[in-house]
Design a protein around this motif. Structure first.
Motif, PDB file in Angstrom:
ATOM      1  N   PHE A 194     -30.152   9.333  27.824  1.00 27.74           N
ATOM      2  CA  PHE A 194     -30.782   8.963  29.097  1.00 27.74           C
ATOM      3  C   PHE A 194     -31.357   7.545  29.039  1.00 27.74           C
ATOM      4  O   PHE A 194     -31.918   7.135  28.013  1.00 27.74           O
ATOM      5  N   GLY A 195     -31.255   6.832  30.163  1.00 23.31           N
ATOM      6  CA  GLY A 195     -31.835   5.488  30.262  1.00 23.31           C
ATOM      7  C   GLY A 195     -33.302   5.566  30.636  1.00 23.31           C
ATOM      8  O   GLY A 195     -33.857   6.653  30.820  1.00 23.31           O
ATOM      9  N   LEU A 196     -33.921   4.394  30.779  1.00 27.69           N
ATOM     10  CA  LEU A 196     -35.351   4.319  31.057  1.00 27.69           C
ATOM     11  C   LEU A 196     -35.735   5.063  32.341  1.00 27.69           C
ATOM     12  O   LEU A 196     -36.796   5.655  32.441  1.00 27.69           O
ATOM     13  N   SER A 197     -34.845   5.033  33.327  1.00 29.58           N
ATOM     14  CA  SER A 197     -35.158   5.684  34.599  1.00 29.58           C
ATOM     15  C   SER A 197     -34.759   7.167  34.591  1.00 29.58           C
ATOM     16  O   SER A 197     -34.707   7.790  35.647  1.00 29.58           O
ATOM     17  N   SER A 198     -34.464   7.702  33.406  1.00 26.35           N
ATOM     18  CA  SER A 198     -34.092   9.110  33.210  1.00 26.35           C
ATOM     19  C   SER A 198     -32.729   9.480  33.776  1.00 26.35           C
ATOM     20  O   SER A 198     -32.438  10.656  33.998  1.00 26.35           O
ATOM     21  N   LYS A 199     -31.891   8.478  34.043  1.00 23.71           N
ATOM     22  CA  LYS A 199     -30.515   8.761  34.473  1.00 23.71           C
ATOM     23  C   LYS A 199     -29.647   8.927  33.228  1.00 23.71           C
ATOM     24  O   LYS A 199     -29.799   8.176  32.260  1.00 23.71           O
ATOM     25  N   PRO A 200     -28.731   9.907  33.228  1.00 19.36           N
ATOM     26  CA  PRO A 200     -27.844  10.048  32.064  1.00 19.36           C
ATOM     27  C   PRO A 200     -26.836   8.905  31.997  1.00 19.36           C
ATOM     28  O   PRO A 200     -26.279   8.514  33.028  1.00 19.36           O
ATOM     29  N   ILE A 201     -26.645   8.351  30.812  1.00 17.75           N
ATOM     30  CA  ILE A 201     -25.737   7.217  30.648  1.00 17.75           C
ATOM     31  C   ILE A 201     -24.446   7.649  29.944  1.00 17.75           C
ATOM     32  O   ILE A 201     -23.358   7.260  30.344  1.00 17.75           O
ATOM     33  N   LYS A 202     -24.599   8.454  28.892  1.00 19.14           N
ATOM     34  CA  LYS A 202     -23.443   8.872  28.105  1.00 19.14           C
ATOM     35  C   LYS A 202     -23.600  10.317  27.686  1.00 19.14           C
ATOM     36  O   LYS A 202     -24.727  10.815  27.568  1.00 19.14           O
ATOM     37  N   LYS A 203     -22.470  10.955  27.445  1.00 16.64           N
ATOM     38  CA  LYS A 203     -22.482  12.311  26.906  1.00 16.64           C
ATOM     39  C   LYS A 203     -21.677  12.314  25.625  1.00 16.64           C
ATOM     40  O   LYS A 203     -20.637  11.642  25.549  1.00 16.64           O
ATOM     41  N   VAL A 204     -22.144  13.056  24.631  1.00 20.52           N
ATOM     42  CA  VAL A 204     -21.423  13.088  23.372  1.00 20.52           C
ATOM     43  C   VAL A 204     -21.123  14.541  22.999  1.00 20.52           C
ATOM     44  O   VAL A 204     -21.951  15.433  23.250  1.00 20.52           O
ATOM     45  N   TYR A 205     -19.937  14.771  22.484  1.00 22.11           N
ATOM     46  CA  TYR A 205     -19.535  16.113  22.049  1.00 22.11           C
ATOM     47  C   TYR A 205     -19.104  16.041  20.581  1.00 22.11           C
ATOM     48  O   TYR A 205     -18.386  15.109  20.189  1.00 22.11           O
ATOM     49  N   PHE A 206     -19.572  16.996  19.781  1.00 22.86           N
ATOM     50  CA  PHE A 206     -19.182  17.056  18.374  1.00 22.86           C
ATOM     51  C   PHE A 206     -18.334  18.319  18.172  1.00 22.86           C
ATOM     52  O   PHE A 206     -18.657  19.375  18.722  1.00 22.86           O
ATOM     53  N   SER A 207     -17.288  18.216  17.357  1.00 18.14           N
ATOM     54  CA  SER A 207     -16.439  19.392  17.125  1.00 18.14           C
ATOM     55  C   SER A 207     -15.779  19.307  15.752  1.00 18.14           C
ATOM     56  O   SER A 207     -15.991  18.330  15.018  1.00 18.14           O
ATOM     57  N   ASN A 208     -14.967  20.342  15.464  1.00 13.97           N
ATOM     58  CA  ASN A 208     -14.217  20.420  14.199  1.00 13.97           C
ATOM     59  C   ASN A 208     -15.169  20.327  12.997  1.00 13.97           C
ATOM     60  O   ASN A 208     -15.055  19.420  12.155  1.00 13.97           O
ATOM     61  N   VAL A 209     -16.093  21.283  12.940  1.00 11.64           N
ATOM     62  CA  VAL A 209     -17.099  21.270  11.866  1.00 11.64           C
ATOM     63  C   VAL A 209     -16.474  21.793  10.576  1.00 11.64           C
ATOM     64  O   VAL A 209     -15.909  22.891  10.545  1.00 11.64           O
ATOM     65  N   LYS A 210     -16.556  21.006   9.527  1.00 13.25           N
ATOM     66  CA  LYS A 210     -16.005  21.395   8.225  1.00 13.25           C
ATOM     67  C   LYS A 210     -16.921  20.884   7.124  1.00 13.25           C
ATOM     68  O   LYS A 210     -17.658  19.915   7.337  1.00 13.25           O
ATOM     69  N   GLU A 211     -16.811  21.562   5.953  1.00 14.49           N
ATOM     70  CA  GLU A 211     -17.622  21.077   4.842  1.00 14.49           C
ATOM     71  C   GLU A 211     -16.923  19.877   4.211  1.00 14.49           C
ATOM     72  O   GLU A 211     -15.759  19.943   3.822  1.00 14.49           O
ATOM     73  N   ILE A 212     -17.666  18.818   4.144  1.00 18.50           N
ATOM     74  CA  ILE A 212     -17.110  17.596   3.559  1.00 18.50           C
ATOM     75  C   ILE A 212     -18.265  16.841   2.898  1.00 18.50           C
ATOM     76  O   ILE A 212     -19.370  16.795   3.464  1.00 18.50           O
ATOM     77  N   ALA A 213     -18.038  16.325   1.723  1.00 20.64           N
ATOM     78  CA  ALA A 213     -19.061  15.652   0.919  1.00 20.64           C
ATOM     79  C   ALA A 213     -20.318  16.519   0.806  1.00 20.64           C
ATOM     80  O   ALA A 213     -21.453  16.044   0.979  1.00 20.64           O
TER      81      ALA A 213
END
Lengths: 258, 413
Positions: A194-213
């Motif tokens: 969200f930006g300063l005026s509380s408007k959403p700017i970007k959306k992020v999605y995470f997927s393909n969860v695997k054990e790594i390192a």
């Protein structure tokens, strides 16, 4: 006749409902709505878990980044990343061939780009788009949220918790980030910036969860630009190696050409 | 001055009518081209300078002294704390017309479907109307009030397919580098005839810009207009004096510093056109040199006779020099007369350029109007006479050096 009219009314109502759903406004969650059953300490540990699940402290990785924009050719890059302590990172493009050898260096919030044919590195602005993607340079630069945001848990759905991150200072990139995190694995699934005026700017999605390192990590990330219809960038983690150390000269702007 | 020599030179020109007409035509063409070129260049750049002052730079801009070194990044934190107080401090300077505070920052404009990079400029509409010509053609219902509204250029509205009343999004960073995004209403569309600005620059009310960029009453620049650009050096000294006394952290820059690119472009254009014209003059010199050299060979016997009857070497040299001067002056005068209707048309009506070319122009101007002064004709005559003399020097020396006996052996035709 009555049945037909009733069916028509139902169909119209259904479409209006669908349209209203589509136009649902994304609002930031108020931090004052923090769920009292989760302590502040737990929220901090959850945020640390989220930061840790993204990347190790010192690592080498190979990533594929593809940006899609309506009416334009997709932009695809593969780059190698060397990162140390979240404040130093060097990215070198290995694909496509025409961009091979270009490097981006992050050191203490300064961003530099090295182009083989140009003798001196170019300083980049933080709010510029990163390589034509929906990420800004500062999204890449600020890899950990712990130092910049105050966390609280404001919602819960099954095994997911809504972690609300409020900017600690005026100079933090986003006023608020709302992020859904798996309670057990501490891996994020999606978030809104969200930006300063509380408007959403970007959306992020995470997927393909695997054990790594040694940890469960999301291997895929999708950043959606809410300012441009249909614009998003997919980042896929192709390789990740935790390292013991990386020599400091690798992050020296004057050594980028070597 | 020996008028007899001039008369002989004149008679020689009359005697060789064909050659004389050809040489005069060469000089007339050069003079015509020079006058038109001078007028067009002066007209184009005068228009570009005036329009740049009126639309973009004003006669002066005041900045924070640290702003200039980072001007490309448009830093909001290198600002003027109380711009209205600064304006009050300078408004009594002679020739002052008006001044307006501005907040300028790069950002993104989106209609949710498409987005584009823009320069967001926060303006005080009342003061801006007095200080610049940006909104001279703007309908009064499009004037910005103090709401959450925006003005965009005609070209940008065409690209984004938006009309007044539409809801848009502006995205940028505050002076503390925090991202900000807000809904704004498209209040109106401005038209200035300069595509680059119409595509790139959007305007929002100064008060809204204060909130959006978190500026606490500050401005990034003050634009100042005076009554005539001739007084720029005088007024600049006055402003500098006031800033030195009251606002040491501020500096003033005049329009020539602000429009460095335009000035450099003008200088480069004058140089390249100068080179083109030098080639034209070189051709004229070569033609006259060639013609007069041939004349010297053809008139060897005549020169011998003239020398035998008592004309000195110097008089022979002057005779040929006068032929060169008369040819060039005659050509320049004819060219200067022939150019009059062309100049009149270009000075009054100008040239209409295709929209595609106007769109690519890096300078703001509405039409390509020439600006000729009487001095252009005097300058042209002078250049042509000098060219004529240069072209005649070698043949004249050759003629003066002719051996009398050898010349007489050829016999007079």
């Amino acid at each position: 006749m009555k049945k037909i009219l009733l069916s028509l009314c139902l169909i119209i109502f259904f479409f209006i409902f669908l349209k209203a759903q589509g136009k649902e406004k994304i609002q930031p969650t108020h931090a004052s709505n923090a769920l009292t059953k989760y302590s502040r300490e737990f929220a901090i540990s959850l945020l640390k878990g989220v930061d840790d699940s993204m990347y190790p402290e010192i690592f080498q990785a190979k990533m594929l980044m593809e940006t899609i924009r309506k009416g334009r050719q997709p932009i695809k890059f593969i780059y190698e990343v060397y990162s140390k302590g979240g404040t130093k990172a060097l990215m070198e493009i290995v694909f496509p061939a025409r961009d091979k050898g270009k490097k981006i260096l992050l050191t203490n919030n300064n961003l530099w780009m090295y182009i083989p044919d140009v003798s001196r590195p170019i300083r980049l602005s933080r709010n510029q788009s990163f390589m034509g993607s929906t990420f800004s340079n500062e999204d890449i630069a600020d890899s950990t949220w712990e130092d910049d945001y105050d966390p609280s848990i404001t919602d819960e759905k099954k095994d997911m918790l809504l972690l609300t991150l409020k900017a600690k200072r005026k100079d933090v990139a986003y006023k608020q980030i709302d992020i859904w995190v798996n309670k057990e694995t501490k891996v994020p699934t999606e978030g809104i910036y969200f930006g300063l005026s509380s408007k959403p700017i970007k959306k992020v999605y995470f997927s393909n969860v695997k054990e790594i390192a040694g940890l469960l990590r999301p291997l895929n990330m999708k950043m959606v630009d809410l300012l441009e219809e249909g614009a998003y960038t997919d980042v896929k983690l192709l390789e990740l190696k935790e390292l013991q150390s990386i020599p400091d000269y690798k992050f020296d702007a004057t050594q980028l050409g070597r | 001055m020996n008028f007899k020599i001039i008369k002989i030179a004149f008679n020689n020109l009359v005697k060789h009518k064909g050659r004389t007409i050809f040489n005069i035509f060469t000089f007339a063409t050069s003079a015509l081209a020079l006058i038109v070129l001078l007028g067009m260049l002066k007209g184009m750049y005068n228009e570009a300078f005036e329009r740049t002052i009126a639309l973009d730079t004003g006669h002066f801009k005041i900045y924070h002294k640290d702003y200039i070194s980072e001007k490309d990044k448009m830093p909001l934190d290198k600002n003027i704390k109380d711009p209205y107080e600064v304006i009050r401090a300078i408004e009594n300077i002679p020739h002052f017309v008006s001044a307006a505070p501005r907040i300028v920052k790069n950002g993104i404009l989106s209609n949710s479907k498409n987005k584009t990079n823009v320069i967001i400029t926060g303006i005080d509409m009342d003061l801006e109307l007095k200080t610049t010509d940006l909104f001279k053609k703007l309908k009064w219902e499009y004037y910005l009030n103090n709401g959450v509204e925006i003005l965009i250029g005609q070209r940008l509205s065409e690209l984004m397919n938006n009309k007044p009343g539409d809801s848009l999004l502006i995205y940028s960073q505050t002076q503390y580098k925090a991202n900000n995004l807000m809904d704004v209403t498209l209040k109106g569309i401005y038209l200035i005839g300069f595509a680059v600005m119409e595509k790139m620059v959007v305007y929002i009310p100064f008060n809204f810009a204060q909130d959006f960029f978190d500026m606490h009453g500050s401005a990034t620049e003050i634009i100042i207009r005076i009554d005539d650009k001739r007084f720029v050096p005088f007024v600049k000294k006055q402003i500098e004096k006031i800033l030195k006394e009251k606002y040491q952290e501020l500096i003033v820059r005049d329009w020539t510093q602000e429009a460095e690119g335009l000035i450099a472009g003008a200088q480069a254009d004058f140089i390249s056109y100068g080179v083109l014209f030098a080639i034209l003059l070189f051709l004229s010199i070569s033609i006259i040199m060639n013609t007069l050299t041939i004349t010297v060979f053809e008139r060897t016997a005549e020169i011998g006779t003239l020398r035998a009857i008592g004309l000195t070497k110097g008089q022979i040299r002057w005779m040929f020099l006068w032929e060169g001067i008369l040819l060039s002056l005659g050509g320049a005068i004819i060219g200067g007369i022939l150019v009059l209707p062309i100049v009149a048309y270009l000075n009054i009506h100008g040239m209409t350029m295709p929209q595609e070319i106007m769109d690519k122009m890096p300078f703001p101007f509405e039409s390509l109007k020439s600006k000729n002064y009487i001095t252009d004709w005097f300058l042209t005559y002078l250049i042509c006479i000098i060219t004529g003399i240069i072209g005649a020097i070698l043949p004249a020396n050759r003629a003066a050096g002719t051996n009398v006996v050898d010349a007489l052996k050829k016999g007079v035709r």
